[in-house]
Design a protein around this motif. Structure first.
Motif: not given
Length: 276
Positions: A115, A145, A170, A172-174, A176, A228, A231, A235
């Motif tokens: 971030t 971004t 971003p 955050t648009w993926n 979940r 996806h 990310e 994670t």
């Protein structure tokens, strides 16, 4: 680094490409024109300035609102590719790109989501050490971004390579649920493959505003497929394969620099020492 292919011609005329590079049009008497990565007719990212002495940059613009991918490739890319010259995959994505010379690289990356302004941010860390803060704003550069850091290593005593993976939108648009599905697959041993168009920008400050005047080699991968997956890998703390199509004509690097990249990317990871 897993494999490097030979440089090859790919793409369609720029006017027909879904994704292409451009220069901002400005009125007579305006300031320097920005170097841009375009999606369709809209500018998506502002890139490092042409001079080569300004700081490395990938700045998401307000008009960056779309991913660029081929849904037909999803199933094939779920598994690992073993050849950076896989013509089916490369040619399929080549239909999205502007015509030019590209160097295919197959990389193994362990992404770390960053971030801006927080721990690990290149722009408020290593870049400030070399260029100092922006003299007008009095602040570090800001990419607008979240992005992934994946690798870095020394080029030589006076230069360092930094690698980034930049999502077109971003994380955050993926979706979940899709991220969770990939996390589960990775925990079972699957290593998915993402695809990116990449640039190599070599930037070195002309003025001694920072404490470390070294050159920064910025290897920046803009995701065509794999939002996806990246990310999920960040994670789960798992690796993902990245098929990089490095544009040779649109990078701010000479042919000799680009030719060195496969060997540099095969070196051990090494953070740059500070305070020197």
């Amino acid at each position: 680094m897993i494999k490097a292919g030979d440089p090859r011609s790919l793409g369609v005329p720029s006017s027909e490409a879904r994704l292409h590079f451009g220069t901002e049009l400005q009125e007579l008497g305006g300031g320097p024109r920005r170097r841009l990565l375009m999606v369709g007719d809209e500018p998506a990212f502002e890139l490092s300035f042409y001079c080569g002495t300004c700081p490395l940059l990938f700045r998401r613009l307000e008009t960056a609102s779309e991913k660029v991918s081929l849904e037909s490739m999803q199933e094939r890319l779920t598994g690992a590719l073993d050849d950076p010259d896989d013509r089916g995959v490369i040619d399929a994505f080549g239909a999205l790109l502007p015509e030019g010379e590209y160097l295919p690289l197959l990389l193994s990356v362990e992404p770390r989501l960053i971030t801006p302004g927080k721990e690990g941010d290149y722009f408020s860390g290593e870049q400030v050490t070399t260029w100092g803060i922006d003299q007008f704003w009095g602040l570090p550069e800001y990419p607008h971004t979240p992005y992934y850091r994946t690798f870095e290593t020394a080029v030589d005593a006076d230069a360092h390579l930094y690698e980034f993976v930049v999502p077109m939108v971003p994380p955050t648009w993926n979706e979940r649920e899709r991220v969770k599905e990939y996390v589960a697959l990775m925990e079972q041993g699957t290593v998915p493959t993402a695809v990116a168009i990449s640039t190599l920008d070599v930037c070195q400050p002309a003025l001694g505003l920072g404490d470390d005047p070294s050159a920064h080699w910025g290897l920046t991968h803009f995701l065509l497929d794999g939002h996806h997956k990246l990310e999920a890998a960040a994670t789960a703390g798992r690796p993902v394969l990245l098929l990089s199509l490095l544009t040779l004509g649109e990078s701010l690097a000479g042919a000799e620099d680009c030719a060195r990249l496969p060997a540099l990317r095969a070196r051990p990871r090494s953070a740059r020492a500070t305070g020197t």
